[in-house]
Motif scaffolding. Structure first.
Motif, mmCIF file in Angstrom:
data_model
loop_
_atom_site.group_PDB
_atom_site.id
_atom_site.type_symbol
_atom_site.label_atom_id
_atom_site.label_comp_id
_atom_site.label_asym_id
_atom_site.label_seq_id
_atom_site.Cartn_x
_atom_site.Cartn_y
_atom_site.Cartn_z
ATOM 1 N N SER A 219 0.731 -1.260 -0.022
ATOM 2 C CA SER A 219 -0.217 -0.003 -0.073
ATOM 3 C C SER A 219 0.978 1.379 -0.072
ATOM 4 O O SER A 219 0.682 2.080 -0.565
ATOM 5 N N ASP B 179 -6.155 -0.748 -4.291
ATOM 6 C CA ASP B 179 -5.638 -1.183 -3.149
ATOM 7 C C ASP B 179 -6.435 -2.256 -2.591
ATOM 8 O O ASP B 179 -7.641 -1.854 -1.918
ATOM 9 N N GLU B 180 -6.446 -3.679 -2.799
ATOM 10 C CA GLU B 180 -7.241 -4.687 -2.360
ATOM 11 C C GLU B 180 -8.741 -4.305 -2.621
ATOM 12 O O GLU B 180 -9.336 -4.251 -1.867
#
Ligand SMILES: Nc1ncnc2c1ncn2[C@@H]1O[C@H](COP(=O)(O)OP(=O)(O)OP(=O)(O)O)[C@@H](O)[C@H]1O
Ligand SMILES: [Mg+2]
Lengths: 283, 258
Positions: free
Chosen positions: B51, B179-180
């Protein structure tokens, strides 16, 4: 002692405490309403006082308190909210900002008579505003500012970080983000907290005693540089300074009830604002 | 495919990037080139800096106090950490979708219109057009076209995440950082997001962080494996999942740690 018993005892103890509070507040309210209601009439609300307050109505005091409250809101709300935005969104979080916060919280605890003397020194004498609505409102504003700042900062902090990040990630500037995606969600908390604080201040006597309140002034103010009567001060006069305090007891009750209703009205206003915004922006 | 890769210049170049949270270093000498119109997956165990690296690419780490970056990040050959860089333009060009879907508590329309509005791509008709196009691209239009004025919070989790994608697309970015994006979603919604990534790859350069090996294998062209703030391996996804060069990569993707 087993857990069950302690659980039971603490439950009942807390219940008794709650009841005690509700009952004592309820009794005060009941007493004021019972004695105050018969006094309230159209003439009482819209009439001018006569014979140094022994007879007649309290219109100047009602309007005086309303004027003071409105000017206080106009001064304290933007200043307090602006300060809170700066502190929580812009200022670097370090020792200094912590110190500023500590100072603000401490200011919230300063006795109101100290604010009154401060207002007398700064606004009435130094700024030459004289005893006036302006001086009184500025004094009240100083007194409620710390509470408004603390409440507003709390409201700002309650806005999830995700909203700010999403907005910034779309290329919004910091101010655009605050204006469109932080303030709209926190404004209800700010306004509610502020109105509650100002409602409390509207009932204060000490800060206006030396800065605005007139003992007996049976006319309406022409500008913010005029003195006015105010409900809490009028009540104080009737109850302690009047030559015939016993005789004017009903008028005291009436005045107290009107003051209470005014503050109640403001608080209801705060609740309505809150409900309105909650409905609009819920997450 | 091979040809495309050889001829296209990288759109993102990280050169010796070190990143610090205060005094703790989170990224060590990261260098990698990302080609345009491809999907690059960042994988690695929790806390390895995926991240952090992703957020270096649109300078989102700037908003965290006391952070510092050394090295260079070039996007379209422009050094985005140059002091003259216009962050507003950068973030317009590099969109971002977060792990936890974060639609604004406004109407669906206002959510998608938010970016175009702040960038003054105004004009009522134009705005309506942009919103419709973005929602279509995010494969959400059919589900919401009759309720554009409803609060976005009334959508399901998967719909909310696609709304966030639509919102990012509405400012017409070149690059999309994710991000995910599916980690909080059920399998069905996850599949929809993955399909969507497959459709978006023709128009956008996508960098996606994922914890899910299968997902990386399904959606990405290239995969970067991070471990403890270092880039261990960066290869075509096929290769990394069949013949990883590094022992650590192999251990990770076969599930021996992480
Ligand atoms: N705001 C922050 N302040 C200080 N340290 C941070 C911050 N954010 C992340 N870190 C640290 O930086 C390192 C990398 O974190 P990062 O969030 O990039 O990991 P990640 O690979 O995305 O992990 P995950 O898979 O759990 O999301 C971690 O050691 C983390 O503790
Ligand atoms: Mg992460």
């Amino acid at each position: 002692m087993n857990v069950h018993l302690t659980q039971k005892i603490s439950y009942h103890l807390l219940r008794v405490i709650t009841y005690a509070i509700v009952i004592s507040v309820g009794y005060i309210l009941f007493d004021i309403i019972r004695h105050g209601l018969p006094v309230i009439s159209w003439d009482f609300l819209t009439g001018f006082p006569r014979r140094s307050g022994s007879e007649g109505g309290i219109l100047p005091a009602i309007l005086g308190t309303i004027y003071l409250t409105l000017v206080t809101i106009a001064v304290a709300l933007p200043l307090g909210v602006g300060c809170a935005i700066y502190l929580s969104e812009y200022a670097e979080q370090n020792r200094f900002s912590e110190l500023v916060r500590l100072a603000i919280i401490t200011l919230a605890g300063v006795p109101s008579i100290v604010y009154g003397l401060f207002g007398l020194g700064l606004f009435v004498i130094f700024c030459r505003f004289g005893a006036s609505i302006l001086a009184g409102s500025l004094t009240l504003a100083c007194m409620v500012l710390p509470i408004i700042i603390v409440a507003s900062e709390e409201a700002l902090r309650a806005v999830p970080r995700g909203f700010r990040e999403a907005s910034l990630a779309l290329g919004a500037t910091k101010w655009q983000t605050i204006r469109t995606n932080v303030l709209p969600y926190s404004i209800s908390g700010m306004i509610t907290g502020s109105i509650l604080a100002i409602g409390r201040a509207a009932g204060e006597t000490a800060p206006i005693l030396l800065t605005v309140a007139a003992f007996f002034l049976p006319k309406l103010p022409g500008s913010i540089f005029d003195q006015v009567m105010a409900l809490p001060y009028h009540l104080y006069i009737l109850a302690t300074q009047h030559p015939e305090t016993e005789k004017v007891l009903p008028l005291q009750y009436g005045t107290a009830l009107v003051l209470l209703l005014l503050v109640l009205g403001m608080n209801i206003g705060a609740v309505i604002v809150r409900i309105h915004f909650r409905k609009k922006y819920k997450w | 495919m091979v040809n495309k890769k050889e001829t296209s210049k990288p759109i993102i170049q990280a050169i010796d990037v070190n990143f610090y949270y205060g005094t703790t270093q989170a990224l060590f000498e990261i260098s990698l080139d990302i080609a345009p119109q491809r999907v690059t997956a960042l994988i690695g165990p929790s806390g390895c800096g995926k991240s952090t690296f992703l957020r270096c690419l649109n300078r989102m780490n700037d908003i965290i106090p006391k952070t510092r970056l050394t090295g260079k990040v070039l996007i379209n050959d422009r050094d985005i950490y140059d002091e003259n860089e216009n962050i507003v333009e950068l973030r317009k060009q590099v969109g971002m979708v977060f792990q936890k879907s974060n639609p604004f508590p406004k109407s669906i329309f206002d959510n998608v219109a938010y970016g175009p509005r702040i960038h003054k791509l105004n004009g009522k008709n134009q705005l309506i057009e942009i919103v419709e196009k973005s929602l279509q691209r995010a494969a959400l239009w059919d589900e919401v076209k009759d309720r554009l004025n409803d609060n976005a919070m009334s959508l399901s989790g998967g719909q909310q995440q696609r709304l966030c994608i639509a919102r990012a697309l509405a400012v017409d970015p070149q690059i999309l950082l994710m991000d995910e994006p599916a980690s909080a979603l059920d399998p069905k919604s996850t599949t929809r997001i993955e399909d969507l990534i497959g459709e978006l790859r023709t128009d956008y350069t996508i960098v996606i962080v994922t914890h899910n090996m299968q997902q990386a294998a399904r959606v990405s062209d290239e995969t970067a494996f991070f471990y403890e703030g270092q880039l261990i391996e960066f290869s075509p996804t096929k290769k990394i999942f069949t013949k990883p060069k590094q022992k650590q990569t192999e251990d990770y993707i076969t599930g021996r740690f992480g």
